[in-house]
Design an enzyme around this catalytic site. Sequence first.
Site, PDB file in Angstrom:
ATOM      1  N   GLU A  74       0.786  -1.226   0.000  1.00 19.94           N
ATOM      2  CA  GLU A  74       0.000   0.000   0.000  1.00 19.94           C
ATOM      3  C   GLU A  74       0.825   1.287   0.000  1.00 19.94           C
ATOM      4  OE1 GLU A  74      -2.867  -0.096   3.156  1.00 19.94           O
ATOM      5  OE2 GLU A  74      -3.903  -1.827   2.328  1.00 19.94           O
ATOM      6  N   GLU A 124      -5.356  -8.537   1.190  1.00 19.26           N
ATOM      7  CA  GLU A 124      -5.983  -8.148   2.462  1.00 19.26           C
ATOM      8  C   GLU A 124      -7.459  -7.876   2.235  1.00 19.26           C
ATOM      9  OE1 GLU A 124      -4.370  -4.882   4.769  1.00 19.26           O
ATOM     10  OE2 GLU A 124      -2.322  -5.539   4.323  1.00 19.26           O
TER      11      GLU A 124
HETATM   12  C1  GBH Z   1      -4.426  -1.916   5.607  1.00 17.73           C
HETATM   13  O1  GBH Z   1      -4.547  -0.559   5.349  1.00 17.73           O
HETATM   14  C2  GBH Z   1      -3.046  -2.180   6.108  1.00 17.73           C
HETATM   15  O2  GBH Z   1      -2.240  -2.803   5.126  1.00 17.73           O
HETATM   16  C3  GBH Z   1      -2.995  -2.975   7.375  1.00 17.73           C
HETATM   17  O3  GBH Z   1      -1.726  -2.894   7.935  1.00 17.73           O
HETATM   18  C4  GBH Z   1      -4.077  -2.467   8.300  1.00 17.73           C
HETATM   19  O4  GBH Z   1      -3.979  -3.003   9.589  1.00 17.73           O
HETATM   20  C5  GBH Z   1      -5.389  -2.817   7.686  1.00 17.73           C
HETATM   21  O5  GBH Z   1      -5.484  -2.356   6.375  1.00 17.73           O
HETATM   22  C6  GBH Z   1      -6.591  -2.321   8.459  1.00 17.73           C
HETATM   23  O6  GBH Z   1      -6.623  -0.934   8.515  1.00 17.73           O
HETATM   24  O7  GBH Z   1     -10.859   7.249   5.611  1.00 17.73           O
HETATM   25  O8  GBH Z   1     -10.760   8.210   3.423  1.00 17.73           O
HETATM   26  O9  GBH Z   1      -8.742   7.402   4.403  1.00 17.73           O
HETATM   27  C7  GBH Z   1      -5.827  -0.106   5.080  1.00 17.73           C
HETATM   28  C8  GBH Z   1      -5.807   1.198   4.313  1.00 17.73           C
HETATM   29  C9  GBH Z   1      -6.685   3.377   4.233  1.00 17.73           C
HETATM   30  C10 GBH Z   1      -8.159   1.508   3.937  1.00 17.73           C
HETATM   31  C11 GBH Z   1      -7.849   4.250   4.591  1.00 17.73           C
HETATM   32  C12 GBH Z   1      -9.343   2.385   4.253  1.00 17.73           C
HETATM   33  C13 GBH Z   1     -10.234   4.532   4.446  1.00 17.73           C
HETATM   34  C14 GBH Z   1     -10.572   5.666   3.537  1.00 17.73           C
HETATM   35  N1  GBH Z   1      -6.957   2.000   4.588  1.00 17.73           N
HETATM   36  N2  GBH Z   1      -9.086   3.770   3.972  1.00 17.73           N
HETATM   37  S1  GBH Z   1     -10.207   7.229   4.290  1.00 17.73           S
END
Ligand code: GBH
Length: 490
Positions: A171, A391
Site C-alpha cells: 500500500e 488483504e
Molecule cells: C491496511 O490498510 C493495512 O495494510 C494494514 O496494515 C491495516 O492493519 C489494515 O489495512 C486495516 O486498517 O478514511 O478516506 O482514508 C488499510 C488502508 C486506508 C483503507 C484508509 C481504508 C479509508 C478511507 N486504509 N481507507 S479514508
Amino acid sequence: STTARGGVVRRFPADFLWGSATAAFQIEGAAWEDGRADSIWDAFARVPGAVVGGDDGSVATDHYHRYAADVELMAELGLGAYRFSTSWARICPDGGAPNRAGLDFYSRLVDALLEAGITPWLTLYHWDLPQTLEEQGGWTNRDVAQLFVDYALATHEALGDRVRHWTTLNEPWCSAFLGYAGGQHAPGRRDDSAALAALHHLLLAHGLGITALRERDADASLGITLNHSHFWPADPDSAADLDAVRRMDALQNRLFLDPIFRGSYPADALVDLADVWPDVVRDGDLATIAAPIDVLGVNYYTASVVTADGVRGGVSLGDVPSDVEDGGSGDAAAHTVRSPWVGARDVRVVDTAAARTAMDWEVHPDALRDLLVRIDTEYARPAGTALVVTENGAAYDDEPDSDGLVDDVERRDYVAAHLAAVHEAIQTGADVRGYFLWSLLDNFEWAFGYSKRFGIVRVDYDTLRRTPKGSALWYSSVARSGELGVDGAR
Ligand code: GBH
C-alpha cells in the site's frame, strides 16, 4: 443477510490459496531485541497524540517470541498460505549492513511455516522504514529507493531458497499520503509535494526491487500490493460529483496502476496536481517502475459515495475520529492531521445506508467484485499478471463471553460476503488466485493502536493468550473445503 447470493454453494478453484495476513510492526514486538533499531513507527508512536492511548509496538502480540505457536495455530486452522512482512529495521537496522540475528528470526519463521505445509508470502515493506533513513529525508530522498534494493537482496539471499512469493511494497498510497500529506501515519508529515516525491520514490524502489530480484531469481513470483477502493457519485447527473469520482479514482487507483502497468502517470492526475508535483521524475524511471510483475496484490476494505457539490455536504474524506486527532490525550500540543487527499480536499463522503465496521468504514462487497474485474480487464490480464486479494477483513467491537470466547458473527458475515464477491469476479473471468484474510491476530492498528481488533484470533493484551474467534473456525472450514455455503454457512 448480506451473504445470501442466489442460494448456491460457491466452489472455489482447487488451487485457490486460502491464507491470513499480518505485518511485522503490528505483531512482532521485541522492538529492540537482537539488534533491531527504531523504525519510523517506533518514533511516531512517541509523538504525543499520534497513536490512540499512546500505544506502541514494543510488545504488540509478542509474535517474535511466539511465532512457533502462531504457525501451529494456522496449521490447526488449515490455512494454506501466510502473508507476513519482514522488518527493514530488524534486517538492516541502520538502513545499511544486514543484521544476521534479524535474518535468522525470519529464517526460523519460514522453516516453521514450510514444516507445517504453509506457503510463505513475504512482503518486504509494510511501512516500517528504519528511523535513520527518515533522518536522511525518508522516502523524499531518492537514495532510499536504492537502499531498499540492498535490503531486498540481503533478505532474498537469506530466504530466497525457501520463499518463492515476494512482494515489494504494501500500500504505497498509505506510505505516501497518510505518511507525508495527511500526517495520520509515520513519519507524520503534512507536505503535499513531499508526499508526491515519496510516492515516486516508493514506486521507483518497487521497480528497482523487482528488477534486482528478477535478475537473481528468474522463477520467483514477484509483485506489489496496492490498496484499492471504488467511488460512486452522489448525483450521477452532477458534473462536480462525477469529477470528484474521477479525482478520487486517480489518487487511489490509477496513480499506482498506470505507472506499474503502463509506464506513465495518469495525465488527468498530473494536471490536477501540477501545482504541487515535485521535480523528481528522471528519464528511465517510469520504464523501471513498469517492470513486469507476476502478481498484483489487491487490498480492499471499503468504498464510498462522494460529492464535490458544496450544497450536498457530507463528511470530509480522511477525517479521523476526534479521539484520534488528539490521541485521546486531551493534549493541546498534540499531533494534528489533515485530509490526505491532495488535490481533492473539497471532496466529501456522503453516508449511505450500508452497514459499517468498527472503523466506521461502509461495507460494500460488490465493489470488490467490480474492482477485481476492472483491474483484471484493464491492467493485469493484458500484462499476464495474476490477482490475489492480499488483504480483506474487518474490525468489530468483539465481546468475549465469560470463557473469553468471541462469537463474531459480523466479521464472519463481512468475510463471507466479500468471498462471494471474489467468487463472482472469478466466474466473470477475473484471474484471482487467492485470498488472505486481514488479520490472523488482533494487532497494533497503526494510529488506532490496540483499540481496533481485526483478528480472527483474539489476543488478550494482558496475558498475550490467543483464542480463535467464531470467524476463525468458520474460515477454517471454508478454507479446508474450498466451498462457501449458502448464507456463508459451511
Ligand atoms: C491496511 O490498510 C493495512 O495494510 C494494514 O496494515 C491495516 O492493519 C489494515 O489495512 C486495516 O486498517 O478514511 O478516506 O482514508 C488499510 C488502508 C486506508 C483503507 C484508509 C481504508 C479509508 C478511507 N486504509 N481507507 S479514508
